[in-house]
Scaffold this motif. Structure first.
Motif, mmCIF file in Angstrom:
data_model
loop_
_atom_site.group_PDB
_atom_site.id
_atom_site.type_symbol
_atom_site.label_atom_id
_atom_site.label_comp_id
_atom_site.label_asym_id
_atom_site.label_seq_id
_atom_site.Cartn_x
_atom_site.Cartn_y
_atom_site.Cartn_z
ATOM 1 N N GLU A 74 39.902 46.524 45.877
ATOM 2 C CA GLU A 74 39.745 46.085 45.208
ATOM 3 C C GLU A 74 38.392 47.259 44.958
ATOM 4 O O GLU A 74 37.600 48.023 45.977
ATOM 5 C CB GLU A 74 38.840 45.188 44.281
ATOM 6 C CG GLU A 74 38.725 45.030 43.302
ATOM 7 C CD GLU A 74 38.137 43.373 43.265
ATOM 8 O OE1 GLU A 74 37.188 42.795 41.907
ATOM 9 O OE2 GLU A 74 38.666 42.564 44.027
ATOM 10 N N ASN A 106 34.676 45.107 39.206
ATOM 11 C CA ASN A 106 35.391 46.160 39.430
ATOM 12 C C ASN A 106 36.238 47.446 38.061
ATOM 13 O O ASN A 106 35.815 47.161 37.217
ATOM 14 C CB ASN A 106 36.572 45.354 40.436
ATOM 15 C CG ASN A 106 37.641 45.453 39.695
ATOM 16 O OD1 ASN A 106 37.825 45.915 38.994
ATOM 17 N ND2 ASN A 106 38.105 44.117 39.661
ATOM 18 N N TYR A 109 42.052 48.827 40.783
ATOM 19 C CA TYR A 109 42.287 48.612 42.451
ATOM 20 C C TYR A 109 43.058 49.954 42.514
ATOM 21 O O TYR A 109 43.341 50.956 41.425
ATOM 22 C CB TYR A 109 43.622 47.843 41.977
ATOM 23 C CG TYR A 109 42.697 46.520 41.506
ATOM 24 C CD1 TYR A 109 42.719 45.489 42.978
ATOM 25 C CD2 TYR A 109 42.181 45.597 40.299
ATOM 26 C CE1 TYR A 109 42.242 44.239 43.009
ATOM 27 C CE2 TYR A 109 41.819 44.495 40.878
ATOM 28 C CZ TYR A 109 41.839 43.776 41.201
ATOM 29 O OH TYR A 109 41.353 42.526 41.118
#
Length: 160
Positions: A74, A106, A109
Protein backbone atom coordinates in the motif's frame (compact mmCIF):
# COMPACT_ATOMS: atom_id res chain seq x y z
CA UNK A 1 -24.02 -25.16 -14.12
CA UNK A 2 -21.46 -25.98 -11.40
CA UNK A 3 -18.94 -26.97 -14.06
CA UNK A 4 -19.48 -23.58 -15.77
CA UNK A 5 -18.89 -21.71 -12.48
CA UNK A 6 -15.73 -23.72 -11.78
CA UNK A 7 -14.35 -22.93 -15.24
CA UNK A 8 -15.23 -19.25 -14.84
CA UNK A 9 -13.48 -19.12 -11.44
CA UNK A 10 -10.32 -20.68 -12.90
CA UNK A 11 -10.30 -18.19 -15.79
CA UNK A 12 -10.84 -15.27 -13.40
CA UNK A 13 -8.02 -16.41 -11.12
CA UNK A 14 -5.67 -16.89 -14.06
CA UNK A 15 -6.59 -13.43 -15.35
CA UNK A 16 -5.77 -11.83 -12.01
CA UNK A 17 -2.50 -13.70 -11.68
CA UNK A 18 -1.37 -12.75 -15.18
CA UNK A 19 -2.41 -9.12 -14.88
CA UNK A 20 -5.40 -9.42 -17.19
CA UNK A 21 -8.14 -8.27 -14.80
CA UNK A 22 -6.17 -5.98 -12.52
CA UNK A 23 -7.82 -2.59 -12.05
CA UNK A 24 -5.33 0.22 -12.37
CA UNK A 25 -5.50 3.94 -11.62
CA UNK A 26 -3.53 6.94 -12.83
CA UNK A 27 -1.56 8.98 -10.26
CA UNK A 28 -1.21 12.73 -10.91
CA UNK A 29 1.46 14.99 -9.46
CA UNK A 30 1.02 18.62 -8.39
CA UNK A 31 3.74 20.98 -7.13
CA UNK A 32 3.68 24.00 -4.81
CA UNK A 33 6.79 26.13 -5.38
CA UNK A 34 6.19 28.21 -2.22
CA UNK A 35 6.36 25.17 0.10
CA UNK A 36 8.39 22.94 -2.25
CA UNK A 37 5.73 20.28 -1.82
CA UNK A 38 4.93 17.50 -4.26
CA UNK A 39 1.35 16.28 -3.97
CA UNK A 40 0.24 12.96 -5.47
CA UNK A 41 -3.43 12.25 -6.07
CA UNK A 42 -5.75 9.95 -8.00
CA UNK A 43 -7.92 12.96 -8.87
CA UNK A 44 -6.98 14.50 -12.23
CA UNK A 45 -8.30 17.89 -11.08
CA UNK A 46 -5.99 17.83 -8.04
CA UNK A 47 -8.54 17.81 -5.21
CA UNK A 48 -7.85 21.16 -3.45
CA UNK A 49 -4.36 21.59 -4.94
CA UNK A 50 -5.19 24.30 -7.53
CA UNK A 51 -6.85 26.52 -4.92
CA UNK A 52 -3.81 26.12 -2.63
CA UNK A 53 -1.29 27.29 -5.23
CA UNK A 54 -0.19 23.94 -6.67
CA UNK A 55 0.70 23.57 -10.36
CA UNK A 56 -0.38 20.53 -12.35
CA UNK A 57 2.57 18.38 -13.42
CA UNK A 58 0.32 15.81 -15.09
CA UNK A 59 0.08 12.03 -14.86
CA UNK A 60 3.20 10.36 -13.47
CA UNK A 61 2.57 6.66 -12.87
CA UNK A 62 -0.12 4.01 -12.38
CA UNK A 63 -0.99 2.09 -9.20
CA UNK A 64 -3.37 -0.79 -8.52
CA UNK A 65 -6.80 -0.09 -7.02
CA UNK A 66 -6.53 -3.11 -4.72
CA UNK A 67 -4.05 -5.73 -3.56
CA UNK A 68 -3.67 -8.59 -6.01
CA UNK A 69 -1.38 -10.65 -3.80
CA UNK A 70 -0.22 -10.58 -0.19
CA UNK A 71 3.14 -9.23 -1.39
CA UNK A 72 1.65 -6.05 -2.86
CA UNK A 73 2.32 -2.83 -0.95
CA UNK A 74 0.00 0.00 0.00
CA UNK A 75 1.37 3.45 -0.95
CA UNK A 76 0.42 5.72 1.96
CA UNK A 77 0.03 9.51 1.72
CA UNK A 78 0.67 11.55 4.88
CA UNK A 79 0.67 15.30 5.53
CA UNK A 80 2.12 17.68 8.14
CA UNK A 81 2.37 21.46 7.94
CA UNK A 82 2.99 22.08 4.25
CA UNK A 83 4.61 18.78 3.32
CA UNK A 84 3.29 15.50 1.98
CA UNK A 85 5.15 12.27 2.68
CA UNK A 86 4.80 8.93 0.87
CA UNK A 87 5.79 5.48 2.06
CA UNK A 88 4.95 1.82 1.60
CA UNK A 89 6.21 0.95 5.08
CA UNK A 90 3.50 0.46 7.73
CA UNK A 91 6.21 0.93 10.40
CA UNK A 92 7.36 4.24 8.92
CA UNK A 93 3.72 5.32 8.55
CA UNK A 94 3.13 4.66 12.27
CA UNK A 95 6.30 6.57 13.22
CA UNK A 96 5.21 9.57 11.13
CA UNK A 97 1.71 9.57 12.63
CA UNK A 98 3.35 9.54 16.09
CA UNK A 99 5.34 12.62 15.00
CA UNK A 100 2.19 14.53 14.10
CA UNK A 101 1.63 13.59 10.46
CA UNK A 102 -1.96 13.01 9.36
CA UNK A 103 -2.64 9.88 7.34
CA UNK A 104 -4.57 11.02 4.26
CA UNK A 105 -5.12 7.48 3.00
CA UNK A 106 -3.39 5.82 0.10
CA UNK A 107 -2.80 6.42 -3.57
CA UNK A 108 -3.15 2.77 -4.42
CA UNK A 109 -1.10 -0.39 -4.24
CA UNK A 110 2.12 -1.34 -5.97
CA UNK A 111 4.28 -4.39 -6.48
CA UNK A 112 7.07 -5.38 -4.10
CA UNK A 113 8.95 -7.07 -6.96
CA UNK A 114 9.40 -6.26 -10.63
CA UNK A 115 6.57 -7.38 -12.91
CA UNK A 116 6.47 -7.17 -16.71
CA UNK A 117 5.93 -3.56 -17.80
CA UNK A 118 6.62 -2.00 -14.39
CA UNK A 119 9.28 0.53 -13.40
CA UNK A 120 10.80 1.24 -9.97
CA UNK A 121 9.26 4.03 -7.89
CA UNK A 122 12.32 5.72 -6.40
CA UNK A 123 12.29 7.93 -3.30
CA UNK A 124 14.63 10.89 -2.92
CA UNK A 125 14.99 13.43 -0.12
CA UNK A 126 16.53 16.87 0.32
CA UNK A 127 16.95 18.81 3.54
CA UNK A 128 17.24 22.26 1.93
CA UNK A 129 14.38 22.84 1.67
CA UNK A 130 12.99 19.80 3.46
CA UNK A 131 11.23 17.80 0.77
CA UNK A 132 10.58 14.28 -0.44
CA UNK A 133 10.05 13.24 -4.02
CA UNK A 134 9.08 10.09 -5.89
CA UNK A 135 10.41 9.42 -9.40
CA UNK A 136 9.90 6.56 -11.81
CA UNK A 137 13.26 7.24 -13.46
CA UNK A 138 16.53 8.99 -12.75
CA UNK A 139 15.40 12.44 -11.61
CA UNK A 140 16.31 15.49 -13.65
CA UNK A 141 18.63 13.42 -15.85
CA UNK A 142 21.25 13.24 -13.12
CA UNK A 143 20.94 16.87 -11.96
CA UNK A 144 20.13 16.03 -8.33
CA UNK A 145 21.24 19.32 -6.68
CA UNK A 146 21.20 18.04 -3.10
CA UNK A 147 18.67 15.24 -3.59
CA UNK A 148 19.73 12.00 -1.91
CA UNK A 149 18.42 8.59 -2.96
CA UNK A 150 16.64 6.90 -0.03
CA UNK A 151 15.17 3.72 -1.46
CA UNK A 152 13.00 2.00 -4.02
CA UNK A 153 9.47 2.10 -2.63
CA UNK A 154 7.99 -0.43 -5.04
CA UNK A 155 7.25 -1.06 -8.71
CA UNK A 156 4.51 0.77 -10.63
CA UNK A 157 3.37 1.07 -14.21
CA UNK A 158 4.61 4.15 -16.09
CA UNK A 159 2.11 6.91 -16.91
CA UNK A 160 -0.24 6.48 -19.85
Amino acid sequence: MNRFLAIFAIIALFGLASGGLICQQQVYRWYNDVYYDHFLTLNSTGELAPSLGYSDEGPKFITLKAKVSSQDLELFRLFKGHQHFYTTSPKEKAQLVAKGYTLEGNIGYCYSTKKPGTVPLLRYFTSDPVNQYLWTSNPKAGNLDGWVFQRRECYVYPEL
